[in-house]
Write a protein that holds these residues in place. Structure first.
Motif, PDB file in Angstrom:
ATOM      1  N   PRO A 110      29.916 -33.217  38.549  1.00 57.71           N
ATOM      2  CA  PRO A 110      28.578 -33.424  38.008  1.00 57.71           C
ATOM      3  C   PRO A 110      28.455 -34.604  37.060  1.00 57.71           C
ATOM      4  O   PRO A 110      27.359 -35.091  36.821  1.00 57.71           O
ATOM      5  N   GLY A 111      29.557 -35.059  36.473  1.00 59.80           N
ATOM      6  CA  GLY A 111      29.483 -36.274  35.666  1.00 59.80           C
ATOM      7  C   GLY A 111      29.528 -36.056  34.172  1.00 59.80           C
ATOM      8  O   GLY A 111      29.197 -36.944  33.400  1.00 59.80           O
ATOM      9  N   ARG A 112      29.976 -34.862  33.761  1.00 57.90           N
ATOM     10  CA  ARG A 112      30.094 -34.640  32.320  1.00 57.90           C
ATOM     11  C   ARG A 112      31.405 -35.172  31.774  1.00 57.90           C
ATOM     12  O   ARG A 112      31.621 -35.163  30.581  1.00 57.90           O
ATOM     13  N   GLY A 113      32.273 -35.622  32.661  1.00 63.49           N
ATOM     14  CA  GLY A 113      33.558 -36.163  32.217  1.00 63.49           C
ATOM     15  C   GLY A 113      34.698 -35.408  32.833  1.00 63.49           C
ATOM     16  O   GLY A 113      34.595 -34.203  33.049  1.00 63.49           O
ATOM     17  N   PRO A 114      35.794 -36.095  33.120  1.00 59.07           N
ATOM     18  CA  PRO A 114      36.898 -35.474  33.837  1.00 59.07           C
ATOM     19  C   PRO A 114      37.589 -34.368  33.056  1.00 59.07           C
ATOM     20  O   PRO A 114      38.293 -33.559  33.623  1.00 59.07           O
ATOM     21  N   GLY A 115      37.389 -34.313  31.766  1.00 56.47           N
ATOM     22  CA  GLY A 115      38.071 -33.282  30.993  1.00 56.47           C
ATOM     23  C   GLY A 115      37.547 -31.890  31.236  1.00 56.47           C
ATOM     24  O   GLY A 115      38.310 -30.937  31.261  1.00 56.47           O
ATOM     25  N   THR A 116      36.245 -31.769  31.444  1.00 55.63           N
ATOM     26  CA  THR A 116      35.676 -30.436  31.608  1.00 55.63           C
ATOM     27  C   THR A 116      35.068 -30.228  32.982  1.00 55.63           C
ATOM     28  O   THR A 116      34.868 -29.102  33.401  1.00 55.63           O
ATOM     29  N   ASP A 117      34.765 -31.330  33.675  1.00 55.44           N
ATOM     30  CA  ASP A 117      34.178 -31.193  34.998  1.00 55.44           C
ATOM     31  C   ASP A 117      35.166 -30.608  35.987  1.00 55.44           C
ATOM     32  O   ASP A 117      36.355 -30.903  35.950  1.00 55.44           O
ATOM     33  N   THR A 118      34.650 -29.819  36.912  1.00 54.50           N
ATOM     34  CA  THR A 118      35.431 -29.415  38.072  1.00 54.50           C
ATOM     35  C   THR A 118      35.222 -30.455  39.156  1.00 54.50           C
ATOM     36  O   THR A 118      34.087 -30.841  39.445  1.00 54.50           O
ATOM     37  N   GLN A 119      36.313 -30.912  39.732  1.00 54.29           N
ATOM     38  CA  GLN A 119      36.222 -31.883  40.812  1.00 54.29           C
ATOM     39  C   GLN A 119      36.327 -31.171  42.149  1.00 54.29           C
ATOM     40  O   GLN A 119      37.197 -30.316  42.342  1.00 54.29           O
ATOM     41  N   TYR A 120      35.438 -31.523  43.051  1.00 47.90           N
ATOM     42  CA  TYR A 120      35.403 -30.941  44.383  1.00 47.90           C
ATOM     43  C   TYR A 120      35.847 -32.012  45.378  1.00 47.90           C
ATOM     44  O   TYR A 120      35.304 -33.111  45.387  1.00 47.90           O
ATOM     45  N   PHE A 121      36.812 -31.657  46.194  1.00 44.15           N
ATOM     46  CA  PHE A 121      37.465 -32.641  47.051  1.00 44.15           C
ATOM     47  C   PHE A 121      36.931 -32.638  48.472  1.00 44.15           C
ATOM     48  O   PHE A 121      36.576 -31.599  49.027  1.00 44.15           O
ATOM     49  N   GLY A 122      36.937 -33.821  49.060  1.00 48.71           N
ATOM     50  CA  GLY A 122      36.657 -33.966  50.465  1.00 48.71           C
ATOM     51  C   GLY A 122      37.913 -33.748  51.288  1.00 48.71           C
ATOM     52  O   GLY A 122      38.991 -33.542  50.736  1.00 48.71           O
ATOM     53  N   PRO A 123      37.794 -33.823  52.612  1.00 47.51           N
ATOM     54  CA  PRO A 123      38.934 -33.565  53.490  1.00 47.51           C
ATOM     55  C   PRO A 123      39.924 -34.714  53.575  1.00 47.51           C
ATOM     56  O   PRO A 123      41.036 -34.532  54.056  1.00 47.51           O
ATOM     57  N   GLY A 124      39.517 -35.894  53.116  1.00 53.72           N
ATOM     58  CA  GLY A 124      40.442 -37.016  53.101  1.00 53.72           C
ATOM     59  C   GLY A 124      40.317 -37.947  54.285  1.00 53.72           C
ATOM     60  O   GLY A 124      39.766 -37.592  55.334  1.00 53.72           O
ATOM     61  N   THR A 125      40.800 -39.162  54.094  1.00 56.89           N
ATOM     62  CA  THR A 125      40.950 -40.155  55.161  1.00 56.89           C
ATOM     63  C   THR A 125      42.430 -40.483  55.281  1.00 56.89           C
ATOM     64  O   THR A 125      43.068 -40.866  54.290  1.00 56.89           O
ATOM     65  N   ARG A 126      42.959 -40.312  56.470  1.00 59.59           N
ATOM     66  CA  ARG A 126      44.375 -40.632  56.711  1.00 59.59           C
ATOM     67  C   ARG A 126      44.471 -42.089  57.118  1.00 59.59           C
ATOM     68  O   ARG A 126      43.998 -42.467  58.194  1.00 59.59           O
ATOM     69  N   LEU A 127      45.042 -42.925  56.249  1.00 61.02           N
ATOM     70  CA  LEU A 127      45.223 -44.353  56.532  1.00 61.02           C
ATOM     71  C   LEU A 127      46.660 -44.593  56.979  1.00 61.02           C
ATOM     72  O   LEU A 127      47.601 -44.213  56.283  1.00 61.02           O
ATOM     73  N   THR A 128      46.801 -45.200  58.129  1.00 59.66           N
ATOM     74  CA  THR A 128      48.115 -45.565  58.634  1.00 59.66           C
ATOM     75  C   THR A 128      48.176 -47.070  58.771  1.00 59.66           C
ATOM     76  O   THR A 128      47.309 -47.678  59.415  1.00 59.66           O
ATOM     77  N   VAL A 129      49.183 -47.668  58.148  1.00 53.51           N
ATOM     78  CA  VAL A 129      49.368 -49.118  58.215  1.00 53.51           C
ATOM     79  C   VAL A 129      50.597 -49.401  59.056  1.00 53.51           C
ATOM     80  O   VAL A 129      51.699 -48.924  58.759  1.00 53.51           O
ATOM     81  N   LEU A 130      50.388 -50.166  60.121  1.00 50.98           N
ATOM     82  CA  LEU A 130      51.487 -50.472  61.058  1.00 50.98           C
ATOM     83  C   LEU A 130      52.044 -51.863  60.820  1.00 50.98           C
ATOM     84  O   LEU A 130      51.321 -52.760  60.345  1.00 50.98           O
TER      85      LEU A 130
END
Lengths: 115, 116
Positions: free
Chosen positions: A95-115
């Motif tokens: 929500p933007g109150r600050g990383p100390g008290t905010d709960t962070q909700y995560f996405g599923p991610g992007t898998r980056l592969t570098v060849l």
């Protein structure tokens, strides 16, 4: 309520190329965080954006950069890709109150592969 | 500066028996502490969160954790393990009050294995 979304799911690039990863936060959230989850290195904090501004960055070189748009979505850009950039990149929003008290909700991610 | 140590990289328990995942933290200020779970090829899901209210925190799926300041610990427990609990668990600390904003600091994770 839709959660955090990330695109693409998978991304394959070659060394020296640039990668762009995208993240849409939960509606009403103004903070977006980026993390790298590399094999053997665990989860590491990359960047924090809030209200369109970069608020903090982790211990990563300048070729990792990003931005936050007026609708609070965010892009992570990785320039001059190196093999060790291969990882799962996770985006989180709060929500933007600050990383100390905010709960962070995560996405599923992007898998980056570098060849 | 903040840091977190998960004392076990792997924990194996039988289905129906208690689960204990251990976490110690270090923080210069009043920390917020979290446990997240990550199932294979999935993102992170918040299990529970401590932010200086009650020291015993109840989370989802029957998990709970107790904040012990004197021991700088935040161990995660569940009375009875279920097969669906098999996953990677991360203890996380976030520090506020130092004027900085370092995101979250993650432990290296504990891989929970449930034996049938």
């Amino acid at each position: 309520e839709a959660g955090v979304t990330q695109s693409p799911t998978h991304l394959i690039k070659t060394r020296g190329q640039q990668a762009t990863l995208r993240c849409s936060p939960i509606s009403g959230h103004t903070s977006v965080y980026w993390y790298q989850q590399a094999l053997g290195l665990g989860l590491q904090f990359l960047l924090w954006y809030d209200e369109g501004e970069e608020r903090n960055r982790g211990n990563f070189p300048p070729r990792f950069s990003g931005r936050q748009f007026p609708n609070y979505s965010s892009e992570l850009n990785v320039n001059a890709l190196e093999l060790e950039d291969s990882a799962l990149y996770l985006c989180a929003s709060s929500p933007g109150r600050g990383p100390g008290t905010d709960t962070q909700y995560f996405g599923p991610g992007t898998r980056l592969t570098v060849l | 500066a903040q840091s977190v140590t998960q004392l076990d990289s792997h924990v194996s328990v039988s289905e129906g028996t208690p689960v204990l995942l251990r976490c110690n933290y270090s923080s210069s200020y009043s920390p917020s502490l979290f446990w997240y779970v990550q199932h294979p090829n999935k993102g992170l899901q918040l299990l529970l969160k401590y932010t200086s209210a009650a020291t015993l925190v109840k989370g989802i799926n029957g998990f709970e954790a107790e904040f012990k300041k004197s021991e700088t610990s935040f161990h995660l427990t569940k009375p009875s393990a279920h097969m669906s609990d098999a996953a990677e668990y991360f203890c996380v600390v976030s520090e506020w009050g130092g004027g900085g904003a370092d995101g979250l600091t993650f432990g290296k994770g504990t891989h929970l294995i449930i034996q049938p």
